[in-house]
Design an enzyme around this catalytic site. Structure first.
Site, mmCIF file in Angstrom:
data_model
loop_
_atom_site.group_PDB
_atom_site.id
_atom_site.type_symbol
_atom_site.label_atom_id
_atom_site.label_comp_id
_atom_site.label_asym_id
_atom_site.label_seq_id
_atom_site.Cartn_x
_atom_site.Cartn_y
_atom_site.Cartn_z
ATOM 1 N N HIS A 1 37.497 35.426 32.274
ATOM 2 C CA HIS A 1 38.744 36.119 32.597
ATOM 3 C C HIS A 1 39.637 35.151 33.373
ATOM 4 O O HIS A 1 39.158 34.196 34.002
ATOM 5 C CB HIS A 1 38.467 37.349 33.450
ATOM 6 N N GLU B 1 41.217 35.328 36.188
ATOM 7 C CA GLU B 1 40.915 35.192 37.619
ATOM 8 C C GLU B 1 39.663 34.351 37.848
ATOM 9 O O GLU B 1 39.619 33.527 38.765
ATOM 10 C CB GLU B 1 40.731 36.572 38.278
ATOM 11 N N CYS C 1 39.688 43.305 37.128
ATOM 12 C CA CYS C 1 38.570 44.146 36.706
ATOM 13 C C CYS C 1 37.484 44.083 37.790
ATOM 14 O O CYS C 1 37.565 43.265 38.708
ATOM 15 C CB CYS C 1 38.025 43.660 35.368
ATOM 16 N N CYS D 1 36.008 40.487 38.291
ATOM 17 C CA CYS D 1 36.941 39.573 38.952
ATOM 18 C C CYS D 1 37.150 39.972 40.404
ATOM 19 O O CYS D 1 37.244 39.102 41.282
ATOM 20 C CB CYS D 1 38.267 39.551 38.206
#
Length: 154
Positions: free
Chosen positions: A51, A53, A81, A84
Site C-alpha cells: 500500500h 503508506e 486501512c 497501514c
C-alpha cells in the site's frame, strides 16, 4: 490545496494509470521537506502489503536510516486501512493528513469494514483461524531477547 496532499494525489494517479495498484498515494514529510513519495503497488509487485503508506514508510525509514519516524508527518490520499494504520503507529508517526474516507474507498471496491469488525471482535464469521502451538519452544527466543545486552528496543 495543500502542496503535500497534491503530491500524494499525483502519486495516486500515477500508480493507478500505470496499473501498479489502486488509486492511493502517500507522502512523508519532515521539517517541511518531502522525505518519501509512494503509490499503491499491490498489482505491480503481487504484494498485498504494498500500500502507498507502507511503501512510503519503508522509503522514509531507509532515507533517514532509522525506524522511528516520530518527527515526520504523513499525507495520504485516503484514510489509512487497518494495516497501514498499524504501521503508522509502529513508525511512531504522530500526525496523518488524509483526503478520501474509508467509506469513499468502500464505494469503489476497497472495503475494510470486515477487518475493522474482526479487530473489534464483532465479525460474524472468521475467515482466518488462529491456532497456537509450540509456545515453549518459541519462548526460547523471547528469553534470549530479554537477556541480550546489545538489543535495540523499538
Amino acid at each position: 490545496m495543500n502542496d503535500f496532499m497534491k503530491e500524494a494525489v499525483k502519486e495516486a494517479m500515477t500508480g493507478m494509470r500505470d496499473n501498479h495498484g489502486g488509486p492511493f498515494g502517500a507522502v512523508i514529510v519532515r521539517n517541511n521537506e518531502i522525505i518519501a513519495l509512494a503509490h499503491n503497488e499491490v498489482i505491480k509487485n503481487n504484494d498485498p502489503t504494498d500500500h502507498a503508506e507502507m511503501i512510503a514508510i519503508r522509503k522514509a525509514a531507509k532515507a533517514l536510516s532509522r525506524f522511528d519516524l516520530g518527527d515526520c508527518e504523513l499525507y495520504t490520499s485516503c484514510e489509512p486501512c487497518p494495516m497501514c494504520f498499524a504501521a503508522i503507529h509502529w513508525a511512531k508517526i504522530k500526525k496523518v493528513y488524509y483526503g478520501c474516507t474509508r467509506e469513499d474507498a468502500a464505494k469503489i471496491g476497497f472495503d475494510d469494514n470486515y477487518i475493522y469488525d474482526v479487530i473489534k471482535g464483532e465479525a460474524d464469521e472468521k475467515k482466518v483461524s488462529l491456532v497456537q502451538m509450540d509456545r515453549d519452544t518459541c519462548l526460547e527466543a523471547f528469553r534470549e531477547w530479554e537477556q541480550k545486552q546489545d538489543r535495540v528496543q523499538y
